[in-house]
Write an enzyme that holds these catalytic residues in place. Structure first.
Site, PDB file in Angstrom:
ATOM      1  N   SER A  17       0.829  -1.212   0.000  1.00  0.00           N
ATOM      2  CA  SER A  17       0.000   0.000   0.000  1.00  0.00           C
ATOM      3  C   SER A  17       0.865   1.264   0.000  1.00  0.00           C
ATOM      4  O   SER A  17       1.841   1.361   0.755  1.00  0.00           O
ATOM      5  CB  SER A  17      -0.887  -0.014   1.246  1.00  0.00           C
ATOM      6  OG  SER A  17      -1.518   1.233   1.411  1.00  0.00           O
ATOM      7  N   LEU A  73       0.193   9.927   5.641  1.00  0.00           N
ATOM      8  CA  LEU A  73      -1.162   9.613   5.187  1.00  0.00           C
ATOM      9  C   LEU A  73      -1.892  10.725   4.444  1.00  0.00           C
ATOM     10  O   LEU A  73      -3.080  10.958   4.698  1.00  0.00           O
ATOM     11  CB  LEU A  73      -2.013   9.270   6.418  1.00  0.00           C
ATOM     12  CG  LEU A  73      -2.085   7.825   6.850  1.00  0.00           C
ATOM     13  CD1 LEU A  73      -2.595   7.753   8.284  1.00  0.00           C
ATOM     14  CD2 LEU A  73      -3.058   7.068   5.962  1.00  0.00           C
ATOM     15  N   CYS A 130       0.353   2.257  10.716  1.00  0.00           N
ATOM     16  CA  CYS A 130       1.097   3.400  10.176  1.00  0.00           C
ATOM     17  C   CYS A 130       1.977   4.006  11.268  1.00  0.00           C
ATOM     18  O   CYS A 130       1.477   4.353  12.337  1.00  0.00           O
ATOM     19  CB  CYS A 130       0.154   4.471   9.643  1.00  0.00           C
ATOM     20  SG  CYS A 130       1.083   5.934   9.117  1.00  0.00           S
ATOM     21  N   ASN A 191       4.628  -3.728   7.834  1.00  0.00           N
ATOM     22  CA  ASN A 191       4.679  -2.299   7.570  1.00  0.00           C
ATOM     23  C   ASN A 191       6.108  -1.853   7.910  1.00  0.00           C
ATOM     24  O   ASN A 191       6.971  -2.690   8.193  1.00  0.00           O
ATOM     25  CB  ASN A 191       3.613  -1.572   8.400  1.00  0.00           C
ATOM     26  CG  ASN A 191       3.178  -0.256   7.744  1.00  0.00           C
ATOM     27  OD1 ASN A 191       3.993   0.476   7.178  1.00  0.00           O
ATOM     28  ND2 ASN A 191       1.896   0.052   7.827  1.00  0.00           N
ATOM     29  N   THR A 192       6.362  -0.579   7.887  1.00  0.00           N
ATOM     30  CA  THR A 192       7.749  -0.121   8.071  1.00  0.00           C
ATOM     31  C   THR A 192       8.184  -0.141   9.536  1.00  0.00           C
ATOM     32  O   THR A 192       7.369  -0.049  10.444  1.00  0.00           O
ATOM     33  CB  THR A 192       7.888   1.308   7.510  1.00  0.00           C
ATOM     34  OG1 THR A 192       6.831   2.102   8.050  1.00  0.00           O
ATOM     35  CG2 THR A 192       7.803   1.307   6.000  1.00  0.00           C
ATOM     36  N   GLY A 242       8.545  -6.686   2.511  1.00  0.00           N
ATOM     37  CA  GLY A 242       9.636  -6.075   3.279  1.00  0.00           C
ATOM     38  C   GLY A 242      10.919  -6.255   2.479  1.00  0.00           C
ATOM     39  O   GLY A 242      11.594  -7.275   2.608  1.00  0.00           O
ATOM     40  N   GLY A 243      11.222  -5.314   1.604  1.00  0.00           N
ATOM     41  CA  GLY A 243      12.491  -5.326   0.873  1.00  0.00           C
ATOM     42  C   GLY A 243      12.578  -6.335  -0.258  1.00  0.00           C
ATOM     43  O   GLY A 243      13.682  -6.645  -0.727  1.00  0.00           O
TER      44      GLY A 243
HETATM   45  O1  RRO Z   1       1.676   7.565   4.915  1.00  0.00           O
HETATM   46  C1  RRO Z   1       2.630   7.106   5.575  1.00  0.00           C
HETATM   47  O2  RRO Z   1       3.484   7.849   6.110  1.00  0.00           O
HETATM   48  C2  RRO Z   1       2.830   5.666   5.794  1.00  0.00           C
HETATM   49  C3  RRO Z   1       1.810   4.765   6.036  1.00  0.00           C
HETATM   50 BR1  RRO Z   1       0.011   5.225   5.970  1.00  0.00          BR
HETATM   51  C4  RRO Z   1       2.133   3.427   6.358  1.00  0.00           C
HETATM   52  O3  RRO Z   1       1.276   2.559   6.621  1.00  0.00           O
HETATM   53  N1  RRO Z   1       3.446   3.080   6.393  1.00  0.00           N
HETATM   54  C5  RRO Z   1       4.414   3.955   6.145  1.00  0.00           C
HETATM   55  O4  RRO Z   1       5.610   3.594   6.186  1.00  0.00           O
HETATM   56  N2  RRO Z   1       4.113   5.252   5.831  1.00  0.00           N
END
Ligand code: RRO
Length: 297
Positions: A17, A73, A130, A191-192, A242-243
């Site tokens: 995403s 976001l 996020c 996610n990150t 992831g990468g």
């Molecule tokens: O928009 C973001 O900063 C962001 C989101 Br929504 C997310 O789920 N993961 C990310 O690394 N950045």
């Protein structure tokens, strides 16, 4: 074909995403994009109920083998998304998964009810992870918060609900089990990872949002371990990311237990990476089949 929570996909390659904008890509490449679309299922950038500007710049920092983002976001909000983006995303030649994030249960309820009512939408991803919102709240870091949110949302739609997990949790497998127990149909991870960078001269935080999320090959080993442990802990399918930058990387995530994989940061470097990785994955899989059947080595 790959079955993802009852949705039939041409193959196992999704986008992470927020890492690929097909509306902008179509403006640049025209209908050729539809003929050579790089993903088997498209996951939208996360939307929220109200429109958001996102974080102040700078929003990106390059690390060795990775990227830190602090995008925050930015999006048109639910109404803007349904009116302007959804009709365009519905023209893509792949099932659509819409990613949503709410700041409380009421916001999430409205998002899931309205997005779930649209026939253009095949799946819903609940972004509980996020790292870049000002509240610092990561619903998905806690198993009971996750279960409570999924239980509230489950009755509101018949569409499959996929929970996007955070790697910034003490025990991602416990969160995964809580989501499954509350009725989630699938899980996506990772996610990150939370990170930061300092301005080389001022020594102040470089990113406008102070901290950000780390992605790219730098996080691949962490992601692989989490996909492995989460996939073992649940019966529902997982989407591993992831990468991932090659077919070999994708094959590793599938071997670790993922049903599908997603390409994220690599698409920033090469927007056709999804198609390349899918082709490489085919080759790797064929070689592995030949090898295990005693065929050509
Ligand atoms: O928009 C973001 O900063 C962001 C989101 Br929504 C997310 O789920 N993961 C990310 O690394 N950045």
């Amino acid at each position: 074909m790959v079955d993802l929570c009852g949705v039939q996909l041409r193959g196992p390659v999704l986008n992470g995403s927020g890492t690929y904008d097909p509306i902008a890509a179509r403006r640049t490449f025209g209908d050729e994009l539809l003929e050579r679309f790089p993903f088997d299922c498209f996951v939208s950038k996360t939307i929220t109920l109200a429109p958001r500007q996102g974080n102040p710049p700078p929003r990106l920092w390059e690390t060795p083998a990775g990227l830190i983002n602090s995008i925050g976001l930015p999006n048109k909000g639910l109404e803007g998304f349904l009116a302007e983006d959804l009709p365009k995303l519905a023209e893509l030649p792949a099932p659509l998964c819409v990613s949503v994030m709410g700041f409380d249960h009421e916001e999430l309820r409205r998002l899931v009810t309205e997005v779930g009512a649209r026939e253009e939408v095949a799946l819903i991803e609940l972004n509980f992870s996020c790292p870049n919102v000002e509240t610092g709240l990561i619903m998905g870091a806690d198993p009971s918060e996750t279960a409570s949110a999924v239980s509230a949302l489950r009755p509101l739609t018949t569409k499959p609900l996929i929970v996007k997990l955070t790697p910034n949790a003490t025990d991602p497998a416990a969160v995964a089990k809580a989501a499954e127990g509350a009725g989630a149909d699938g899980l996506s991870l990772i996610n990150t990872l939370k990170g930061m960078a300092l301005h080389p001269r001022t020594r102040q935080p470089w990113l406008g949002g102070t901290t950000g999320g780390v992605s790219g090959p730098a996080v691949r080993a962490v992601a692989l371990e989490q996909v492995h442990s989460v996939s073992r802990a649940v019966r529902i399918p997982t989407i591993g990311m992831g990468g991932i930058a090659s077919g070999r990387d994708a094959a590793d995530f599938l071997s670790a237990g993922a049903t599908c994989i997603a390409v994220g940061t690599e698409s920033f470097r090469d927007p056709t990476a999804g198609a390349r990785i899918a082709a490489e994955l085919e080759l790797v899989s064929r070689k592995e089949r030949e090898f295990s059947s005693g065929g050509v080595r």
